[in-house]
Design an enzyme around this catalytic site. Sequence first.
Site, short mmCIF file in Angstrom:
data_model
loop_
_atom_site.label_atom_id
_atom_site.label_comp_id
_atom_site.label_asym_id
_atom_site.label_seq_id
_atom_site.Cartn_x
_atom_site.Cartn_y
_atom_site.Cartn_z
CE LYS A 112 -0.43 -0.30 5.02
NZ LYS A 112 -1.21 -0.96 6.09
NE ARG B 220 -7.25 0.50 10.67
CZ ARG B 220 -5.98 0.32 10.33
NH1 ARG B 220 -5.05 1.18 10.74
NH2 ARG B 220 -5.61 -0.70 9.59
CG HIS C 31 -4.67 -4.84 10.74
ND1 HIS C 31 -3.50 -5.50 10.41
CD2 HIS C 31 -4.36 -3.52 10.73
CE1 HIS C 31 -2.54 -4.59 10.20
NE2 HIS C 31 -3.03 -3.39 10.40
NE ARG D 94 -3.32 -8.48 6.64
CZ ARG D 94 -3.97 -8.84 7.74
NH1 ARG D 94 -4.58 -10.01 7.80
NH2 ARG D 94 -4.03 -8.04 8.78
CE1 TYR E 40 14.77 32.26 4.61
CE2 TYR E 40 14.07 29.97 4.57
CZ TYR E 40 14.27 31.17 3.92
OH TYR E 40 13.98 31.28 2.59
CB CYS F 111 15.38 26.08 3.96
SG CYS F 111 16.54 27.02 4.97
CG MET F 112 10.18 24.31 0.39
SD MET F 112 9.19 25.41 -0.63
CE MET F 112 8.27 26.32 0.59
CG ASP F 113 13.54 24.80 -1.99
OD1 ASP F 113 12.61 24.02 -2.22
OD2 ASP F 113 13.43 26.04 -1.98
#
Length: 378
Positions: free
Chosen positions: A39, A137, A169, A224, A267, A314-316
Amino acid sequence: MSDQPARRADLRIDLGAIRHNVEVLSQRADGARTMVIVKSDGYGHGAPAVARAALSAGADSIGAASLQEALQLRAAGIDAPLLCWLYSRDDDFGPALDAGIELSASSKAVLHRIAGTAAERGVVARVHLKIDTGLCRSGCPADLWPELVEEAAKLRADGQVEVVAVWSHLACADELDHPSIDQQAARFQRAYEQARAVGLDPIRHLANSAAVLTRPDLHFELVRPGIAVYGLDPVPQHGDHGLVPAMTFRSSVALTKRVVAGESVSYGHSWTADRPVNLALVPVGYADGVPRTLSGRMSVWLGGRRRPVVGRVCMDQLVVLCDDDEVAEGDEVVLFGPGDRGEPTAAEWADEIGTIHYEIVTGMYRPRVTRTVVGEAS
Ligand SMILES: *Cc1c(COP(=O)(O)O)cnc(C)c1O
């Protein structure tokens, strides 16, 4: 791992590790069949490639959560037995039944929808009846179960469905000796007996990775495993199971510079050099799956040792402290991997920020992150 130049943000997926882990798990399963769970795009590793490698290493079948995931696996050429169990109200079972996908049913309503669609298509639906044994669930509540199995027996007699399995499960399989495990097992046994009592002859499956590794009494006819297939151990407190992590997250140095004492990094200026140091810029950030909450709490493998990331992620981009060592643009940076060379692992990231390694690896694959598959699928 330095076999190819690292790209900006690359997940290296080792199918040899997947095959090894499936062999370890099949051995543990000792006679039970193995359904490998892929999954969420194979927990971020790439579902079709993982499925192919797992099947060639001896897995018998594949499990995916949603109908869409199962259909994508069929479209990618995976023709092994394939189970899925998560639907929304307007999902159409037709394409899945045409593709021979096995379907879970937790209620009479879903069982009827499956059987009705199968009748329209002129096929016999292969159904796994799911009992809720205490996870609360999906799964049929115990009080509705007798009706569900009776209905399934009728539809089977009419030739509309084949009842492949009774399944459930576990809620706390990763906590050794948690009392809920035995309680769920007892409820599971009762549900199975009720299915037998109305004339069904299903197999049983209950064990996730943790139960495959720790509860041989709960293997039944099929297990599983998911996370352990990817080499991440859900029960490290139970000993070393010899699993090999299949995902390595790599980048490379984009820029190096020397800064003087008193300069602050990234930052918010949360880190300040107290001496002249070399810094290496690594062009990955939280948009590539590096949690921002690891700022000031992570290291990377660069130039033969671990080095701390300083300042905010940071983001990048993130910045690595290299002291007086010379590192060069293009040098490989390993953010996490199997850990055998000393590099950080996904499990360490998870522990550091208070989550589980499942969430780290499933969150890694993003549109601008590449995946490089190495090792033979068969
Ligand atoms: C995810 C999942 C598994 C595999 O669980 P792991 O803990 O990853 O081994 C097994 N069965 C079901 C129903 C699942 O959703």
